[in-house]
Design a protein around this motif. Sequence first.
Motif, PDB file in Angstrom:
ATOM      1  N   PHE A  76      46.243  35.858  39.384  1.00 46.57           N
ATOM      2  CA  PHE A  76      45.097  36.475  38.730  1.00 46.57           C
ATOM      3  C   PHE A  76      43.841  35.927  39.388  1.00 46.57           C
ATOM      4  CE2 PHE A  76      48.194  36.582  35.203  1.00 46.57           C
ATOM      5  CZ  PHE A  76      48.075  37.908  34.820  1.00 46.57           C
ATOM      6  N   SER A  77      42.818  36.747  39.512  1.00 45.57           N
ATOM      7  CA  SER A  77      41.499  36.230  39.880  1.00 45.57           C
ATOM      8  C   SER A  77      40.749  36.001  38.573  1.00 45.57           C
ATOM      9  CB  SER A  77      40.757  37.207  40.787  1.00 45.57           C
ATOM     10  OG  SER A  77      40.620  38.467  40.160  1.00 45.57           O
ATOM     11  N   ALA A 101      39.042  26.940  51.462  1.00 48.08           N
ATOM     12  CA  ALA A 101      37.636  27.135  51.818  1.00 48.08           C
ATOM     13  C   ALA A 101      37.438  28.351  52.724  1.00 48.08           C
ATOM     14  CB  ALA A 101      37.098  25.877  52.496  1.00 48.08           C
ATOM     15  N   SER A 102      38.403  28.646  53.571  1.00 52.21           N
ATOM     16  CA  SER A 102      38.239  29.757  54.513  1.00 52.21           C
ATOM     17  C   SER A 102      38.109  31.111  53.816  1.00 52.21           C
ATOM     18  CB  SER A 102      39.402  29.800  55.508  1.00 52.21           C
ATOM     19  OG  SER A 102      40.617  30.063  54.830  1.00 52.21           O
ATOM     20  N   ILE A 103      38.620  31.216  52.587  1.00 54.10           N
ATOM     21  CA  ILE A 103      38.472  32.468  51.835  1.00 54.10           C
ATOM     22  C   ILE A 103      37.728  32.243  50.515  1.00 54.10           C
ATOM     23  CG2 ILE A 103      40.382  33.706  52.920  1.00 54.10           C
ATOM     24  CD1 ILE A 103      42.121  32.956  50.516  1.00 54.10           C
ATOM     25  N   ASN A 104      37.082  31.074  50.393  1.00 54.89           N
ATOM     26  CA  ASN A 104      36.201  30.746  49.276  1.00 54.89           C
ATOM     27  C   ASN A 104      36.875  30.825  47.904  1.00 54.89           C
ATOM     28  OD1 ASN A 104      33.636  29.868  48.301  1.00 54.89           O
ATOM     29  ND2 ASN A 104      33.216  31.952  47.608  1.00 54.89           N
ATOM     30  N   ILE A 105      38.098  30.309  47.812  1.00 51.48           N
ATOM     31  CA  ILE A 105      38.747  30.255  46.496  1.00 51.48           C
ATOM     32  C   ILE A 105      39.371  28.880  46.253  1.00 51.48           C
ATOM     33  CG2 ILE A 105      39.247  32.732  46.374  1.00 51.48           C
ATOM     34  CD1 ILE A 105      42.190  32.037  46.870  1.00 51.48           C
ATOM     35  N   HIS A 117      56.101  31.003  38.574  1.00 45.95           N
ATOM     36  CA  HIS A 117      54.930  30.434  39.255  1.00 45.95           C
ATOM     37  C   HIS A 117      53.788  31.443  39.219  1.00 45.95           C
ATOM     38  CE1 HIS A 117      53.177  29.137  43.430  1.00 45.95           C
ATOM     39  NE2 HIS A 117      52.385  28.765  42.444  1.00 45.95           N
ATOM     40  N   ILE A 118      52.636  30.980  38.755  1.00 48.65           N
ATOM     41  CA  ILE A 118      51.442  31.812  38.654  1.00 48.65           C
ATOM     42  C   ILE A 118      50.310  31.027  39.291  1.00 48.65           C
ATOM     43  CG2 ILE A 118      49.806  32.925  37.060  1.00 48.65           C
ATOM     44  CD1 ILE A 118      52.340  32.394  35.009  1.00 48.65           C
ATOM     45  N   HIS A 119      49.472  31.691  40.068  1.00 53.99           N
ATOM     46  CA  HIS A 119      48.242  30.996  40.419  1.00 53.99           C
ATOM     47  C   HIS A 119      47.056  31.813  39.958  1.00 53.99           C
ATOM     48  CE1 HIS A 119      47.292  32.970  44.355  1.00 53.99           C
ATOM     49  NE2 HIS A 119      48.545  32.817  44.654  1.00 53.99           N
ATOM     50  N   VAL A 120      46.050  31.057  39.508  1.00 56.94           N
ATOM     51  CA  VAL A 120      44.813  31.641  39.017  1.00 56.94           C
ATOM     52  C   VAL A 120      43.735  31.224  40.000  1.00 56.94           C
ATOM     53  CG1 VAL A 120      43.243  31.881  37.069  1.00 56.94           C
ATOM     54  CG2 VAL A 120      45.673  31.439  36.653  1.00 56.94           C
ATOM     55  N   ASP A 121      43.085  32.220  40.606  1.00 59.18           N
ATOM     56  CA  ASP A 121      42.128  31.978  41.683  1.00 59.18           C
ATOM     57  C   ASP A 121      40.699  32.113  41.178  1.00 59.18           C
ATOM     58  OD1 ASP A 121      44.424  31.939  43.248  1.00 59.18           O
ATOM     59  OD2 ASP A 121      44.126  33.960  44.046  1.00 59.18           O
ATOM     60  N   ASP A 125      32.783  28.438  45.057  1.00 58.18           N
ATOM     61  CA  ASP A 125      31.372  28.084  44.870  1.00 58.18           C
ATOM     62  C   ASP A 125      30.834  28.447  43.492  1.00 58.18           C
ATOM     63  OD1 ASP A 125      31.434  30.828  45.149  1.00 58.18           O
ATOM     64  OD2 ASP A 125      30.043  30.899  46.844  1.00 58.18           O
ATOM     65  N   GLU A 126      31.715  28.613  42.520  1.00 63.02           N
ATOM     66  CA  GLU A 126      31.249  29.013  41.174  1.00 63.02           C
ATOM     67  C   GLU A 126      30.538  27.878  40.477  1.00 63.02           C
ATOM     68  OE1 GLU A 126      33.845  30.728  38.062  1.00 63.02           O
ATOM     69  OE2 GLU A 126      34.933  28.849  38.173  1.00 63.02           O
TER      70      GLU A 126
END
Length: 126
Positions: A76-77, A101-105, A117-121, A125-126
């Motif tokens: 999820f974003s 860092a290369s995709i800013n998440i 397995h779930i990742h939350v992105d 820079d928030e």
Amino acid sequence: MKIGQLDHVNLRTNQLDKMVTWYREILGLKDGPRPDFPFPGAWMYAGPTAAVHLVAAGGDESVGSESDLKLEHFAFSATGSAEFVARLQEHGEKFHRNELASINIVQFNIWDPDGNHIHVDFPLDE
């Protein structure tokens, strides 16, 4: 044809109530309307989208019943990473933080009660 975004994931579980509670309390999803299928389950909503479909194991064997079916992860974003970390810590949830860092998440890798397995992105820079 052009593929848009992922619509939902469908997960079979032997612990439907526990999974509904986890997706509600940890990810902040809401349980909501679901068609009147002839087997038990729940649809968990992210805003207006039924993003996670839970199906009680022992239900309709034609729904994702392949015993060797594997899902590495889904994602999820999101925004509000500090609030998310506080929620994880409040519930004693294990997580791994990974900066890309290369995709800013920044990814927070977590696992639901069935081990999915779930990742939350979040924006780095928030």
